[in-house]
Motif scaffolding. Sequence first.
Motif, mmCIF file in Angstrom:
data_model
loop_
_atom_site.group_PDB
_atom_site.id
_atom_site.type_symbol
_atom_site.label_atom_id
_atom_site.label_comp_id
_atom_site.label_asym_id
_atom_site.label_seq_id
_atom_site.Cartn_x
_atom_site.Cartn_y
_atom_site.Cartn_z
ATOM 1 N N ARG A 112 0.259 -1.485 -0.384
ATOM 2 C CA ARG A 112 -0.035 -0.496 -0.160
ATOM 3 C C ARG A 112 0.875 1.663 0.416
ATOM 4 N NH1 ARG A 112 -2.760 2.523 -2.563
ATOM 5 N NH2 ARG A 112 -4.061 4.150 -1.543
ATOM 6 N N GLU A 113 1.519 1.412 1.163
ATOM 7 C CA GLU A 113 2.937 2.566 0.954
ATOM 8 C C GLU A 113 3.607 2.195 -0.321
ATOM 9 O OE1 GLU A 113 6.824 2.826 3.009
ATOM 10 O OE2 GLU A 113 5.247 3.257 4.858
ATOM 11 N N ASN A 115 2.396 2.280 -3.492
ATOM 12 C CA ASN A 115 1.152 3.092 -4.509
ATOM 13 C C ASN A 115 0.743 4.373 -4.003
ATOM 14 O OD1 ASN A 115 0.890 0.155 -5.104
ATOM 15 N ND2 ASN A 115 -0.216 -0.678 -4.280
ATOM 16 N N ALA A 116 0.659 3.852 -2.912
ATOM 17 C CA ALA A 116 0.180 5.622 -2.450
ATOM 18 C C ALA A 116 0.694 6.399 -3.762
ATOM 19 C CB ALA A 116 0.493 5.996 -1.643
ATOM 20 N N ASP A 117 1.396 6.940 -3.498
ATOM 21 C CA ASP A 117 1.548 7.827 -4.861
ATOM 22 C C ASP A 117 2.269 7.198 -6.510
ATOM 23 O OD1 ASP A 117 1.538 9.670 -2.796
ATOM 24 O OD2 ASP A 117 3.559 9.349 -1.698
ATOM 25 N N ARG A 118 1.668 6.293 -7.222
ATOM 26 C CA ARG A 118 1.792 5.982 -8.259
ATOM 27 C C ARG A 118 0.384 5.584 -8.905
ATOM 28 N NH1 ARG A 118 6.446 3.530 -5.395
ATOM 29 N NH2 ARG A 118 8.112 3.632 -6.397
ATOM 30 N N HIS A 123 0.815 -0.213 -10.083
ATOM 31 C CA HIS A 123 1.089 -0.141 -8.576
ATOM 32 C C HIS A 123 1.011 -1.650 -9.076
ATOM 33 C CE1 HIS A 123 -2.927 2.244 -7.952
ATOM 34 N NE2 HIS A 123 -1.798 3.164 -6.901
#
Length: 405
Positions: A112-113, A115-118, A123
């Motif tokens: 999750r971390e 993916n957060a800003d991608r 993902h």
Amino acid sequence: MAIDITGIEESARPADGAAVLDLLAHRPRLLALGEPTHREETLLDLRNEIFRHLVEHAGYRTIALESDCLKGLDVDAYVTSGAGDLDEVVRQGISHEWGDLTGNRELVRWMREFNADRPAADHVRFAGFDGPLEITGAESPRPALTSLHDHLAAHVDAELLPCTRDGLDDLLGDDGRWTEPAAMMDPARSFGRSPEAGQLRLLADDLTALLEGQQPHLLAATSQEAWERACLHARTATGLLRYHSWMADTSPARLPRLLGVRDHMMARNLLALADRGPTLVYAHNSHLQREKSSMRMGGDPLEWWSAGALAHARLGGEYAFVATALGTIRHQGVDTPPADTLEGLLYALPQDRCAVDVRRLHAALSDTRPEPRVSPWFGYAPFPPAHLAGADGLLFLKDMAQGRP
């Protein structure tokens, strides 16, 4: 017979993600990493480290665990969108009672971390590739079958459907008759060969054929993601109904067929993930090996082809298998391995964990073959020396720490 370990150390290097990749001739679409026992946090920590390296340095974007494929959809939704609560998602979304393991929670948290800003195209994704099965039984086919029907009903003409939703519900009946705990030991308690179950198998086949026959329209009307999910529901519905049918069988083929049906379901899910892109698969060695799997149940020997063997038959060089062996699990009564076993030879090496080039190990052993190790605990399966030729590499960890290492 004592084996000279001179040269064996030259086949091993400290184990990490880079070392695993160096064992392989190229980057396979399915990289299968096996474990010889479950619920050991030391193994999960190494798995997580390897996956992070594969993501950051080799373009892998999916991890598939030996866990319920339908429950895994909720974990994937969390890592891609943040939907839900981390602890609840892991506890409910990873089956076989493995949702309480810290290593699994840390894996999902890191995904999750990451993916957060991608953007979505970059993902990392989570998948379960096991069926909705436990060693004690199987789930009702209702969730998979009704989800498949609902998807088709929303997007194709009603007259093309082989049944109505109400008709499905009537045939499915109460879920308790599918999940009867006594059915695993007593075929007479299984609902899997009832007239209703027989009709449901035909309907599941018709719904799957309709799904495949409408692929161009469904892709245009929905999305690739929706298509893949509908295919997952179709595979799961047909596989579960087949599994329930064999639960009701009374012939000597019953148990090997149940084991084979489970691994066939696993293999179909793995092949679908391979179509998506490079995937790390993590499960028991016996589900991923190229050789025929075997076990004893009730004193009888059982054999079946594993998911890994089936995937390899389809993918060839795009499938790679790195097995894991270990030295001790002292909290389970598994002590230092005998010196003439494969695990004993590797235990004499200086590293606490190492990645072993099996070709160089073969050369070091020459014509001598280690003795098979015998485990005093049913939950741990030593690595068979005869399977070395079927592996692309071997990880070895000396000692399992109790709880968190």
